[in-house]
Write a protein that holds these residues in place. Structure first.
Motif, short mmCIF file in Angstrom:
data_model
loop_
_atom_site.label_atom_id
_atom_site.label_comp_id
_atom_site.label_asym_id
_atom_site.label_seq_id
_atom_site.Cartn_x
_atom_site.Cartn_y
_atom_site.Cartn_z
N ARG A 125 0.80 -1.22 0.00
CA ARG A 125 0.00 0.00 0.00
C ARG A 125 0.83 1.27 0.00
O ARG A 125 0.34 2.33 -0.33
N THR A 126 2.11 1.15 0.42
CA THR A 126 2.93 2.35 0.39
C THR A 126 3.70 2.48 -0.91
O THR A 126 4.41 3.46 -1.12
N ALA A 174 -5.32 1.97 -6.83
CA ALA A 174 -5.99 1.79 -5.54
C ALA A 174 -6.64 0.42 -5.50
O ALA A 174 -7.07 -0.10 -6.52
N CYS A 227 -6.04 -3.56 1.64
CA CYS A 227 -6.75 -2.71 0.68
C CYS A 227 -6.73 -1.26 1.16
O CYS A 227 -6.44 -0.97 2.31
N ASP A 228 -7.05 -0.38 0.23
CA ASP A 228 -7.08 1.05 0.55
C ASP A 228 -8.44 1.48 1.07
O ASP A 228 -8.55 2.41 1.87
N VAL A 237 -8.60 0.44 8.26
CA VAL A 237 -8.84 0.70 6.84
C VAL A 237 -10.03 1.63 6.72
O VAL A 237 -11.04 1.43 7.40
N TYR A 293 -7.46 8.51 1.60
CA TYR A 293 -7.23 7.07 1.69
C TYR A 293 -5.75 6.71 1.67
O TYR A 293 -5.37 5.58 1.84
N THR A 294 -4.89 7.70 1.39
CA THR A 294 -3.48 7.41 1.30
C THR A 294 -2.92 7.10 2.68
O THR A 294 -3.06 7.89 3.59
N PRO A 295 -2.31 5.94 2.84
CA PRO A 295 -1.71 5.64 4.14
C PRO A 295 -0.64 6.67 4.48
O PRO A 295 0.14 7.07 3.61
#
Lengths: 412, 391, 397
Positions: B95-96, B102, B263-264, B343, B387-389
């Motif tokens: 995810r990064t 996405a 998941c995002d 999440v 939603y961006t970690p």
């Protein structure tokens, strides 16, 4: 229900049961260990299994882990040490694949029984030296009134009083008191004197010594010292694959210890050894006994915490049948076990529960059958000895008509 | 009920009279999924029906795996994504990683509520426990069906009912009559499960439908149809459709499914309640008002960013939606929200009357709206920062 | 002494904010800003938690040399997680009725909610703009005698914001949060009262702990967390707890001290826990006994008044989820005695707040690898061969 009494079973125990360490079960049942205060029980278990296992360690919540290497890897010399961290499941556990890099990374089987018992806690002390109490786990006032208890690390004696019958009315006697109405009499008359004996937060359990009745045993904490005992017996043997016996904490406080244990180990499958309630005493409705004491170990299909993995249920039933072990299916009534947390760990763990039937659970005198307990050890041993990783292989979906349905009937 | 009959019936309604006209595959999914039997823990037939529907209507949707609990994982790749080869297992937690599509997880639970046999008495009557939130007091008179197709009717002991007059019936009073003369002849074994008997019935000229298990075969149909549409025209996002098990007994399948797919955004599709009934509690949800975008329920609070995103997708796609504040009950999104480090999660719901009863009624326009909104998620939340970690 | 006592941040600063469950942004912003000067970095996650990190400091080193607890190859300091909730008990608009009356529900489980705490209360509706309003009650004149003494059902309650329906619909949407509007006020006896007196005080204590740690060496890494959704199953703490303890080694080096509010003795609550007698240190299955004992030790060494509190089941704090998050975290619970918890008149003693901060900061400064190692019982010696295995003719190690 059958009119047969559990005491009628044959005198010689089947499945080599006469060779089992019944004194250990009595010692375990007598040890004091409500949820969160399992140290004394853990020490007994650790001493009992240490000579038979390859590694033994604990974690931050108090779970005790006992690894028994599989036959295929047991010959590999290892240095027991605390492993290094890593992103993988259980990578820092002693003897894990990370710590034994020459060995294949096959997750172990987890076999779990809980160390703790239900009981009481001293929550406060009144000005007159009487201790207030609360339940740890599911305990009713009826199970406490008129009982003698032992409190805290030192086992201080206390009694929960009951007025003499001649000093009470019918109306008072007709009602069972709630726990919060009761007090523990410590024999002292001031708050300071009481606080010299006990502290808020001290655990208390029934002052019950286990009695061996021949075919059966009567003791306070068969739930789940019977499971711990069975697991200790099982850890004396070696199996084809790695087994980690987990003696979990805080099952009675909400199945709390087993989840972190399963998260650490990420086992390929898990068996939970429980001591479960029966409803097999006389009653006026032709309804389920849930299980019957004396009818052998029980296999769970579903309870309030888990749908047992049908593949494991089938394997257990087949193992019982091929070894001619008397067994029963536990009726899917309420009640949950550590399996409820284990099967939801990480990506999901195929999990099954084997129970020893027990009468008068969560009371001062719980009754179990040696026949059932010997059968439980024999059943789980047979299931482990005949284990194959294929049993829990991923369910296929790409072949039309392939037997991927989990709906397979599980007939007793 | 016969799926052919079910899917044929809507044709009696003129499509022009139906707002948000549903697609034929969506109606077929609703018919075949409601015809499958599957109380919690026994979802195999429902999973089979979904796999068969996807094979027939959406063959380019990847069927990835079935996990230890029985969850079914499917995937639609992002536009221009890696060529579909052999379906891989679970994705790595990337995810990064920069510049990747996405990943949207949409979960629909396959199971339905029911009962499970605990005992067969000497005279052949079956005693049972509940599987999920069945309305125990109102089970009297309900017909139930076992996996074999055997049906029985639930009744309560007359004497016990009389003794408890004024109180609600309890489980121990109930028994199932399957027509067995005695224990030996009773085909039901301890541990056999049963679900409501019933079938799919069209109402109001095909604009509404009733079935015993709209919860959650309607959601399964909406998700399957959304995957079909997404596969036909992939978007910027990778969409994972997960058909989960054991939602009705504690969101159990979603717990392990969420662990498996980093998941995002996680979205559940499930039925919800309706407030347009006589004497209903305050609940601003009406049949025909569109798909419901969940703000909160008894188990979770949706991520505000997800709510806003879904509302924007609905506005852009002219999809009717209504906000949902459900006082009790919850859905798979509550479990998905707490996977990993947490999440952003939300839910798309289909307003349903008489949930957890033998006749559950939905509006087909709401079902179509749910499918359309879920399909629109393939556009992805790009351009939104929430939603961006964070590092 | 000033009203704020010896805290670096006045409890009132946080207690005056509105932090409805699930929409704690304003409180999170304030906490982040207050913690920032004392920590290395502050994060926010998908649930809205505030997570502030401060590396271990021994002289000029950061962490190195203090380990032995986690295996010979691991160079990592022990880690102390200190947690306080961000949110307050709150409500959510469920329906807008004719006339502009707002029907609402509690956020989180309705079971256990005491509707009496809402009757006639002033509230803030967090709509497009904050709207003042009140939870209306019918006057006794119009009530039948039989219902005057009966607590109304939750579904019968509504918020009146004093506007016409059209104006209400323009300003309020379904899903908007509602909080009690009763900002903090000081009372005689060093008491602080208000709708979030305890929660606000705990956040002030969290900042004070950070300030104290910034002025002293501490051999452990510090994580200070403001946890979202404390009133809704501690869902915020569940998320960051699972993340912090996902890896077994990370879990093993972590100890958590969770801050909460204890029910003090008051009319209707028969307890010996008292306001002004110091924070409580909880005993019971939800806490690790050695962490609890270490806290008592720190309190005694620094002569900080404290009280013991028994919790036979799970505490009502985030420790209930943190203890079993991931591979499990050893938890302790330290609570601020409070009266009338969760109501608009929640009351605490300010002297307890600064004692709580001193206690936790002192504990944190003294927490080193040795103590954390002791929390993780070492390997237990095992027999090298098993008699039963030999008897069975099986391979032994």
């Amino acid at each position: 229900m059958s009119g047969r009494n559990v005491n009628d079973v044959e005198s010689a125990l089947p499945y080599g049961g006469d060779g089992l360490d019944w004194a250990l079960l009595a010692a375990l049942s007598d040890a004091r260990g409500v949820s969160g205060d399992e140290g004394r029980v853990r020490d007994i278990v650790a001493a009992a299994v240490a000579p038979h296992v390859d590694e033994l360690w604990t974690d931050a919540i108090g779970n005790l882990y006992a690894r028994k290497r599989g036959e295929r890897v047991a010959a590999v010399a290892t240095t027991v040490r605390r492993g290094v961290g890593g992103p993988d499941a259980g990578a820092n556990e002693p003897g894990s694949p990370a710590a034994r890099s020459s060995e294949p990374a096959v997750p172990p089987l987890m076999v779990c029984a809980h160390l703790d018992e239900v009981g009481l806690m001293v929550v406060d002390v009144d000005g007159d030296g009487m201790a207030r109490l609360a339940a740890v786990g599911g305990v009713l006032g009826a199970a406490v009134v008129g009982q003698r208890v032992r409190i805290g690390a030192d086992g201080v004696v206390g009694v929960v009083g009951l007025p003499p019958a001649h000093a009470t009315t019918d109306a008072v006697r007709a009602r069972l008191p709630a726990l919060e109405e009761l007090r523990i009499d410590l024999g002292v008359t001031t708050r300071d004197a009481a606080l010299a004996l006990v502290q808020p937060g001290d655990g208390a359990v029934w002052d019950t010594a286990t009695v061996d009745l021949g075919p059966t045993l009567l003791g306070k904490a068969m739930d789940d010292r019977a499971g711990c005992w069975a697991l200790a017996m099982l850890l004396r043997s070696r199996y084809p694959m790695d087994i980690v016996g987990v003696f979990s904490v805080q099952e009675e406080a909400g199945t709390r210890g087993a989840g972190p244990a399963a998260h650490r180990l990420a086992p390929s499958a898990a068996f939970v050894l429980e001591c479960g309630t029966t409803d097999d005493t006389p009653k006026d409705r032709d309804d389920t006994p849930v299980m019957r004491v004396g009818d052998g170990p029980a296999v769970t299909v579903m309870d309030s915490s888990m749908v047992a993995d049908p593949r494991l249920v089938r394997h257990l039933v087949a193992a019982a049948e091929s070894a001619a072990i008397r067994h029963q299916i536990r009726a899917p009534k309420g009640g949950g076990t550590d399996g409820g947390k284990i099967h939801l760990a990480r990506r999901g763990v195929p999990t099954a529960v084997v129970s020893a039937p027990c009468r008068y659970l969560h009371g001062p005198q719980a009754l179990v059958s040696k026949h059932d307990l010997a059968g439980m050890v024999a059943l789980v041993r047979a299931a482990l000895e005949s284990w194959s990783p294929d049993i829990v292989a991923p369910i296929p979906f790409d072949r039309p008509g392939s037997p991927h349905s989990l709906n397979r009937e599980v007939a007793p | 009920m016969n799926p052919q009959t079910a899917s044929a019936s809507p044709s009696t309604a003129s499509p022009s009279t139906v707002t948000n006209a549903p697609s034929a595959p969506l109606l077929d999914a609703l018919a075949t999924f409601t015809a499958a039997w599957g109380p919690s823990g026994r979802e195999g037939a429902v999973r089979d029906a979904i796999i068969a529907w996807l094979a027939a209507h959406a063959p380019t949707v990847d069927i990835v795996r079935i996990d230890a609990l029985g969850n079914l994982f499917t995937r639609v790749r992002a536009a221009g994504g890696a060529a579909a080869g052999a379906p891989a297992g679970a994705p790595a937690d990337d995810r990064t990683a920069p510049s990747r599509p996405a990943r949207i997880l949409i979960a629909a639970h396959m199971d339905e509520i029911g009962v499970i046999a605990t005992h067969v008495d000497a005279t052949g009557f079956v005693r049972c426990s509940a599987v999920g939130g069945v309305p125990i007091a109102d089970l009297v008179g309900c017909r139930v069906r076992f996996e074999s197709g055997l049906e029985g009717v639930i009744d309560a002991e007359a004497i016990a009912r009389k003794a408890a007059a004024g109180q609600t019936a309890t489980l121990d009073m109930l028994y199932i009559d399957v027509g067995a003369p005695d224990r030996a002849a009773c085909p039901v074994r301890v541990g056999d499960a049963a679900a409501y008997a019933g079938g799919l019935v069209w109402q109001d000229g095909g604009r509404r439908a009733m079935a015993h298990n709209m919860d959650n075969r309607a959601g399964c149909a909406a998700l399957a149809e959304a995957l079909r549409r997404a596969a036909a025209a992939p978007g910027a996002a990778e969409v994972w459709g997960v058909f989960t098990v054991q939602e009705e007994i504690g969101l159990r399948g979603a717990r392990t499914a969420g662990f498996d797919v980093p998941c995002d955004v996680a979205i559940a599709v499930d039925i919800t309640g309706a407030g347009d009934l006589p004497g209903a509690a305050p609940l601003a949800l009406a049949l025909g008002g569109g798909a419901a975008v969940k703000i909160s329920d008894g188990g979770m609070i949706s991520h505000r960013g997800v709510v806003g995103w879904l509302e924007r997708l609905a506005a852009d796609g002219h999809i009717p939606v209504q906000p949902e504040v459900l006082p009790g009950g919850t859905t798979d999104a509550a479990a998905l929200q707490l996977t990993g480090a947490g999440v952003p999660a939300g839910a798309v719901s289909i307003p349903t009357r008489h949930a957890h009863r033998p006749g559950q009624v939905i509006d087909i326009g709401d079902l179509e709206a749910a499918a359309a909104l879920l399909a629109a998620t393939r556009i992805g939340p790009s351009g939104e920062a929430w939603y961006t970690p964070q590092d | 002494m000033t009203a704020a006592g010896d805290l670096s941040v006045d409890s009132i600063r946080f207690a005056a904010l509105d932090g409805p469950t699930g929409a704690e942004g304003v409180v999170a912003d304030a906490l982040s800003a207050a913690l920032a000067p004392f920590v290395d970095r502050v994060e926010r996650d998908a649930l809205g938690n505030v997570i502030a990190h401060r590396r271990a400091r021994i002289g000029n080193a950061t962490g190195a040399g203090v380990t032995t607890a986690f295996g010979p190859d691991v160079v990592a300091a022990p880690r102390l997680l200190i947690v306080a909730p961000l949110d307050e008990p709150s409500m959510i608009v469920a329906r807008i009725d004719p006339g502009g009356f707002l029907r609402f529900r509690p956020i989180g489980p309705a079971a256990g909610v005491d509707v009496r705490a809402w009757l006639g209360q002033p509230v803030t509706v967090h709509g497009r703009r904050p709207l003042a309003g009140a939870i209306g009650t019918r006057p006794p004149h119009v009530l039948e005698a039989a219902v005057r003494d009966v607590t109304p059902d939750i579904d019968a309650l509504f918020v009146d914001v004093g506007l016409g329906e059209a104006d209400v619909r323009a300003a309020v949407a379904i899903g908007d949060a509602v909080t009690l509007r009763r900002p903090p006020e000081r009372m005689a006896g060093g008491r602080l009262t208000g709708k979030a007196a305890a929660g606000g005080s705990l956040l002030a204590a969290l900042v004070e702990i950070a300030r104290r740690l910034a002025e002293t060496p501490h051999p452990c890494d510090i994580v200070l967390a403001g946890a979202a959704q404390g009133a809704f199953g501690h869902r915020g703490a569940a998320a960051f707890g699972a993340s912090l303890a996902a890896d077994s080694t990370d879990a093993a080096r972590t100890v958590a001290v969770v801050l909460g509010a204890a029910s003090a003795g008051q009319r209707g609550v028969d307890s010996t826990i008292a306001l002004g007698a110091g924070p409580t240190i909880v005993r019971g299955p939800n806490v690790h006994p050695r962490v609890q004992q270490a806290l008592v030790g720190a309190a005694k060494r620094h002569e900080i008044p404290h009280q013991l509190e028994a919790a036979p089941g799970m505490t009502r704090t985030a420790a209930s989820v943190l203890q079993v998050a991931g591979a499990g975290i050893a938890c302790a619970v330290v609570q601020l005695p409070a009266r009338y918890g969760g109501t608009a008149v929640e009351t605490v003693a300010e002297v307890d707040v600064s004692r709580l901060a001193r206690l936790v900061a002192a504990f944190a400064a003294g927490l080193d690898g040795e103590i954390v190692a002791a929390l993780q019982p070492a390997l237990i010696a095992v027999g090298s061969t098993a008699a039963d295995d030999r008897a069975a003719g099986r391979v032994t190690s």
